[in-house]
Design a protein around this motif. Structure first.
Motif, PDB file in Angstrom:
ATOM      1  N   ALA A  66       0.836  -1.213   0.000  1.00 45.58           N
ATOM      2  CA  ALA A  66       0.000   0.000   0.000  1.00 45.58           C
ATOM      3  C   ALA A  66       0.864   1.254   0.000  1.00 45.58           C
ATOM      4  CB  ALA A  66      -0.926  -0.028   1.215  1.00 45.58           C
ATOM      5  N   ALA A  67       1.936   1.235   0.796  1.00 44.85           N
ATOM      6  CA  ALA A  67       2.824   2.400   0.840  1.00 44.85           C
ATOM      7  C   ALA A  67       3.527   2.609  -0.502  1.00 44.85           C
ATOM      8  CB  ALA A  67       3.843   2.223   1.963  1.00 44.85           C
ATOM      9  N   CYS A  68       3.919   1.531  -1.177  1.00 46.01           N
ATOM     10  CA  CYS A  68       4.588   1.659  -2.476  1.00 46.01           C
ATOM     11  C   CYS A  68       3.645   2.224  -3.534  1.00 46.01           C
ATOM     12  CB  CYS A  68       5.126   0.295  -2.918  1.00 46.01           C
ATOM     13  SG  CYS A  68       6.552  -0.281  -1.981  1.00 46.01           S
ATOM     14  N   VAL A  69       2.410   1.726  -3.551  1.00 49.64           N
ATOM     15  CA  VAL A  69       1.436   2.246  -4.523  1.00 49.64           C
ATOM     16  C   VAL A  69       1.148   3.716  -4.240  1.00 49.64           C
ATOM     17  CG1 VAL A  69      -0.933   2.029  -5.354  1.00 49.64           C
ATOM     18  CG2 VAL A  69       0.438  -0.022  -4.933  1.00 49.64           C
ATOM     19  N   GLY A 102       0.748 -13.451  -2.766  1.00 46.77           N
ATOM     20  CA  GLY A 102       1.854 -12.794  -3.450  1.00 46.77           C
ATOM     21  C   GLY A 102       1.431 -12.193  -4.768  1.00 46.77           C
ATOM     22  N   GLY A 103       0.569 -12.908  -5.512  1.00 44.92           N
ATOM     23  CA  GLY A 103       0.064 -12.360  -6.771  1.00 44.92           C
ATOM     24  C   GLY A 103      -0.841 -11.170  -6.564  1.00 44.92           C
ATOM     25  N   LEU A 104      -1.560 -11.171  -5.426  1.00 45.01           N
ATOM     26  CA  LEU A 104      -2.447 -10.037  -5.153  1.00 45.01           C
ATOM     27  C   LEU A 104      -1.662  -8.742  -4.999  1.00 45.01           C
ATOM     28  CD1 LEU A 104      -5.348  -9.122  -4.499  1.00 45.01           C
ATOM     29  CD2 LEU A 104      -4.880  -9.642  -2.095  1.00 45.01           C
ATOM     30  N   PRO A 108      -2.212  -4.233  -8.091  1.00 47.64           N
ATOM     31  CA  PRO A 108      -2.296  -2.760  -8.198  1.00 47.64           C
ATOM     32  C   PRO A 108      -1.384  -2.181  -9.276  1.00 47.64           C
ATOM     33  CG  PRO A 108      -2.205  -3.419  -5.895  1.00 47.64           C
ATOM     34  CD  PRO A 108      -1.941  -4.639  -6.700  1.00 47.64           C
ATOM     35  N   TYR A 109      -0.221  -2.774  -9.493  1.00 45.88           N
ATOM     36  CA  TYR A 109       0.689  -2.246 -10.506  1.00 45.88           C
ATOM     37  C   TYR A 109       0.179  -2.541 -11.917  1.00 45.88           C
ATOM     38  CZ  TYR A 109       3.654  -1.905  -6.422  1.00 45.88           C
ATOM     39  OH  TYR A 109       4.136  -1.584  -5.174  1.00 45.88           O
ATOM     40  N   VAL A 110      -0.520  -3.660 -12.068  1.00 43.91           N
ATOM     41  CA  VAL A 110      -1.144  -3.935 -13.364  1.00 43.91           C
ATOM     42  C   VAL A 110      -2.224  -2.903 -13.654  1.00 43.91           C
ATOM     43  CG1 VAL A 110      -2.455  -5.629 -14.690  1.00 43.91           C
ATOM     44  CG2 VAL A 110      -0.621  -6.393 -13.164  1.00 43.91           C
ATOM     45  N   VAL A 111      -3.006  -2.566 -12.622  1.00 33.10           N
ATOM     46  CA  VAL A 111      -4.061  -1.554 -12.800  1.00 33.10           C
ATOM     47  C   VAL A 111      -3.460  -0.195 -13.146  1.00 33.10           C
ATOM     48  CG1 VAL A 111      -5.944  -0.334 -11.651  1.00 33.10           C
ATOM     49  CG2 VAL A 111      -5.618  -2.795 -11.262  1.00 33.10           C
ATOM     50  N   VAL A 112      -2.383   0.168 -12.445  1.00 32.95           N
ATOM     51  CA  VAL A 112      -1.736   1.456 -12.731  1.00 32.95           C
ATOM     52  C   VAL A 112      -1.147   1.459 -14.131  1.00 32.95           C
ATOM     53  CG1 VAL A 112       0.157   2.986 -12.049  1.00 32.95           C
ATOM     54  CG2 VAL A 112      -1.282   1.922 -10.296  1.00 32.95           C
ATOM     55  N   ALA A 113      -0.557   0.334 -14.551  1.00 28.66           N
ATOM     56  CA  ALA A 113       0.031   0.261 -15.885  1.00 28.66           C
ATOM     57  C   ALA A 113      -1.021   0.408 -16.971  1.00 28.66           C
ATOM     58  CB  ALA A 113       0.780  -1.069 -16.041  1.00 28.66           C
ATOM     59  N   VAL A 114      -2.226  -0.065 -16.706  1.00 25.08           N
ATOM     60  CA  VAL A 114      -3.286  -0.007 -17.727  1.00 25.08           C
ATOM     61  C   VAL A 114      -4.010   1.341 -17.705  1.00 25.08           C
ATOM     62  CG1 VAL A 114      -5.457  -1.043 -18.490  1.00 25.08           C
ATOM     63  CG2 VAL A 114      -3.574  -2.502 -17.709  1.00 25.08           C
ATOM     64  N   PHE A 115      -4.315   1.841 -16.510  1.00 32.46           N
ATOM     65  CA  PHE A 115      -5.159   3.032 -16.423  1.00 32.46           C
ATOM     66  C   PHE A 115      -4.408   4.279 -15.964  1.00 32.46           C
ATOM     67  CE2 PHE A 115      -7.887  -0.667 -15.614  1.00 32.46           C
ATOM     68  CZ  PHE A 115      -8.813  -0.508 -16.627  1.00 32.46           C
ATOM     69  N   GLY A 116      -3.091   4.206 -15.765  1.00 31.31           N
ATOM     70  CA  GLY A 116      -2.345   5.367 -15.309  1.00 31.31           C
ATOM     71  C   GLY A 116      -2.310   6.485 -16.355  1.00 31.31           C
ATOM     72  N   HIS A 117      -2.119   7.721 -15.885  1.00 29.98           N
ATOM     73  CA  HIS A 117      -2.101   8.884 -16.782  1.00 29.98           C
ATOM     74  C   HIS A 117      -0.679   9.330 -17.101  1.00 29.98           C
ATOM     75  CE1 HIS A 117      -6.434   9.199 -16.378  1.00 29.98           C
ATOM     76  NE2 HIS A 117      -6.305   9.188 -15.037  1.00 29.98           N
ATOM     77  N   THR A 121       4.982   7.001 -14.612  1.00 29.62           N
ATOM     78  CA  THR A 121       4.332   6.141 -13.620  1.00 29.62           C
ATOM     79  C   THR A 121       3.948   4.803 -14.233  1.00 29.62           C
ATOM     80  OG1 THR A 121       3.475   8.082 -12.463  1.00 29.62           O
ATOM     81  CG2 THR A 121       2.416   5.970 -12.020  1.00 29.62           C
ATOM     82  N   ARG A 122       3.448   4.823 -15.443  1.00 29.12           N
ATOM     83  CA  ARG A 122       3.048   3.578 -16.100  1.00 29.12           C
ATOM     84  C   ARG A 122       4.251   2.693 -16.389  1.00 29.12           C
ATOM     85  NH1 ARG A 122      -0.866   4.870 -21.016  1.00 29.12           N
ATOM     86  NH2 ARG A 122      -0.946   2.585 -20.971  1.00 29.12           N
ATOM     87  N   ILE A 123       5.360   3.319 -16.781  1.00 31.50           N
ATOM     88  CA  ILE A 123       6.567   2.527 -17.050  1.00 31.50           C
ATOM     89  C   ILE A 123       7.046   1.821 -15.782  1.00 31.50           C
ATOM     90  CG2 ILE A 123       8.994   2.685 -17.677  1.00 31.50           C
ATOM     91  CD1 ILE A 123       8.229   4.917 -19.623  1.00 31.50           C
ATOM     92  N   VAL A 124       7.079   2.582 -14.673  1.00 29.26           N
ATOM     93  CA  VAL A 124       7.489   1.972 -13.403  1.00 29.26           C
ATOM     94  C   VAL A 124       6.526   0.871 -12.989  1.00 29.26           C
ATOM     95  CG1 VAL A 124       7.877   2.412 -10.955  1.00 29.26           C
ATOM     96  CG2 VAL A 124       8.676   4.055 -12.650  1.00 29.26           C
ATOM     97  N   ALA A 125       5.221   1.090 -13.214  1.00 30.77           N
ATOM     98  CA  ALA A 125       4.222   0.081 -12.852  1.00 30.77           C
ATOM     99  C   ALA A 125       4.395  -1.191 -13.685  1.00 30.77           C
ATOM    100  CB  ALA A 125       2.823   0.660 -13.027  1.00 30.77           C
ATOM    101  N   VAL A 126       4.645  -1.015 -14.990  1.00 32.77           N
ATOM    102  CA  VAL A 126       4.863  -2.189 -15.850  1.00 32.77           C
ATOM    103  C   VAL A 126       6.101  -2.958 -15.388  1.00 32.77           C
ATOM    104  CG1 VAL A 126       5.489  -2.918 -18.181  1.00 32.77           C
ATOM    105  CG2 VAL A 126       3.688  -1.218 -17.850  1.00 32.77           C
ATOM    106  N   LEU A 127       7.157  -2.228 -15.059  1.00 33.46           N
ATOM    107  CA  LEU A 127       8.384  -2.880 -14.610  1.00 33.46           C
ATOM    108  C   LEU A 127       8.153  -3.654 -13.309  1.00 33.46           C
ATOM    109  CD1 LEU A 127      11.410  -3.271 -15.094  1.00 33.46           C
ATOM    110  CD2 LEU A 127      11.819  -1.191 -13.781  1.00 33.46           C
ATOM    111  N   LEU A 128       7.443  -3.030 -12.354  1.00 32.47           N
ATOM    112  CA  LEU A 128       7.175  -3.714 -11.085  1.00 32.47           C
ATOM    113  C   LEU A 128       6.235  -4.904 -11.272  1.00 32.47           C
ATOM    114  CD1 LEU A 128       6.844  -0.830  -8.470  1.00 32.47           C
ATOM    115  CD2 LEU A 128       8.548  -2.652  -8.536  1.00 32.47           C
ATOM    116  N   ALA A 129       5.224  -4.775 -12.152  1.00 33.73           N
ATOM    117  CA  ALA A 129       4.317  -5.895 -12.406  1.00 33.73           C
ATOM    118  C   ALA A 129       5.073  -7.080 -13.010  1.00 33.73           C
ATOM    119  CB  ALA A 129       3.179  -5.457 -13.321  1.00 33.73           C
ATOM    120  N   THR A 130       5.985  -6.784 -13.933  1.00 32.37           N
ATOM    121  CA  THR A 130       6.759  -7.867 -14.566  1.00 32.37           C
ATOM    122  C   THR A 130       7.698  -8.537 -13.577  1.00 32.37           C
ATOM    123  OG1 THR A 130       6.652  -6.664 -16.672  1.00 32.37           O
ATOM    124  CG2 THR A 130       8.301  -8.410 -16.471  1.00 32.37           C
ATOM    125  N   LEU A 131       8.480  -7.702 -12.856  1.00 32.59           N
ATOM    126  CA  LEU A 131       9.408  -8.266 -11.893  1.00 32.59           C
ATOM    127  C   LEU A 131       8.678  -8.960 -10.728  1.00 32.59           C
ATOM    128  CD1 LEU A 131      12.085  -5.410 -11.710  1.00 32.59           C
ATOM    129  CD2 LEU A 131      12.206  -7.574 -12.974  1.00 32.59           C
TER     130      LEU A 131
END
Length: 378
Positions: A66-69, A102-104, A108-117, A121-131
């Motif tokens: 939650a703090a990271c998001v 762990g998957g849960l 949030p990073y998948v959601v940010v990667a898809v709907f982020g503005h 931020t979206r690049i970081v979210a995609v990177l965190l979702a993948t890793l």
């Protein structure tokens, strides 16, 4: 984990996050207090993720996520240390057997990667979702491997226990049979000492006293032996109706055993005897008979219909017992069966050796060497 990794790693990540926050504090859009607070919030709970119990571990992992998001989306102040802490949380939960939790944390990073503005931020979210997905997969793999190793160790422990119980049971059966043999010999000592005392003409009183002492000692030894080994003869106190009691078998009953094997298996069974045939100690004969009996049983079970040769080779120092069939040979590698274990225990009990394995030219071979001389037995 140990105390040092549980405290040291979060402290290092917290220091890195605070240092990165101080560097970012030059940004006019960033508040120093908020940046430092987020840096600590995204790393400090990692202590509980690494060292706490299940409930506290999950709660601490959710707090880190939650703090990271929060640091990523509104403030755009997610540090590298915070990202590493997030990946560690995903891995630890998956490694501990909670892959869904762990998957849960990755959702949030998948959601940010898809709907982020914001693109950054979206690049970081995609990177965190993948890793994060890779970390979860790695944790699940390690969990499955450790579970498999634990199951394998448990199965091996059970197998060792079963073999130990089988060996103890076989030794008890051997003791029951040898009990009769030894009891017979001790009884003969007592009887012969008494007869010598009563029938020897001109026996001096001192000799009669010694013969009497020999008989008393033999009877005392017989009583103590029965008391010691009586627990192995439960049937002596409560005989089963219909059970016929017979003397322990020896090599003189081997032809009857082979006839029974022919009738049961419907196959050819030969007896080959070589060397000067001589009467052997009762314990040796019982052991040889039981080894042949068990080898014939194994041949009927594992090589039905195969011809079997039973060979007795009398030597000066030992008796060689060989039982060979022309079946398919030994099975695939695995723990020895109870039959082979029993034969080996019997041979060892009288100071002999037993070897088993594929026979030359095909089939299975059981070979035992049993000492026949007194010095060899000793």
């Amino acid at each position: 984990m140990g105390a040092q990794p549980a405290l040291g790693l979060p402290a290092v990540l917290a220091a890195l996050s605070v240092g990165e926050g101080l560097v970012r504090s030059g940004d006019p859009h960033s508040s120093l207090a908020v940046v430092l607070l987020l840096a600590l919030a995204t790393t400090a709970p990692l202590v509980f993720v690494l060292a706490a119990g299940r409930g506290s571990r999950v709660g601490a992992a959710l707090a880190v996520s939650a703090a990271c998001v929060l640091a990523l989306v509104p403030f755009q102040a997610l540090t590298v240390g915070a990202a590493v802490a997030q990946l560690i949380c995903v891995y630890v939960l998956a490694r501990a057997g909670w892959p869904l939790m762990g998957g849960l944390l990755v959702v949030p990073y998948v959601v940010v990667a898809v709907f982020g503005h914001e693109d950054a931020t979206r690049i970081v979210a995609v990177l965190l979702a993948t890793l994060g997905s890779a970390a979860a997969a790695t944790g699940v793999t390690h969990h499955v491997r450790s579970t498999a190793l634990a199951h394998s160790a448990t199965e091996q422990a059970f197998a060792d226990t079963l073999l130990e119980h089988a060996a103890r049971g076989e030794r008890a059966r051997i003791a029951r049979e040898l009990h009769d043999v030894v009891a017979h010999h001790i009884s003969m000592i007592a009887v012969q000492a008494e007869n010598a005392r009563l029938t020897t003409p001109g026996l001096p009183p001192e000799g009669a006293t010694r013969f009497l002492a020999i008989g008393d000692t033999a009877r005392t030894a017989l009583t103590e032996m029965r008391r010691l080994l009586g627990v192995l003869r439960e049937d002596a106190q409560d005989p089963t109706p219909g059970v016929q009691r017979r003397p322990q078998p020896g090599l003189g009953q081997l032809l009857e055993l082979l006839d029974e094997s022919r009738d049961a298996a419907g196959s050819k069974t030969r007896l080959i005897v070589s060397g000067p045939v001589a009467a052997l100690d009762s314990g040796i004969e019982v052991t040889a008979y039981r080894i042949v009996q068990e080898a014939l049983t194994n041949a009927r079970r594992h090589a039905p219909g195969a011809a079997v040769d039973v060979e007795l080779r009398y030597g000066e120092d030992d008796l060689t017992v060989r039982v060979r069939d022309n079946g398919p040979g030994p099975a695939a590698s695995g723990p020895p069966g109870h039959g082979l274990l029993g034969m080996r225990e019997r041979a060892s009990a009288v100071g002999g050796t037993l070897s088993t394995g594929p026979a030359p030219g095909g089939g299975f071979l059981v070979e035992a060497r049993l000492p026949v001389r007194a010095e060899a037995l000793a």
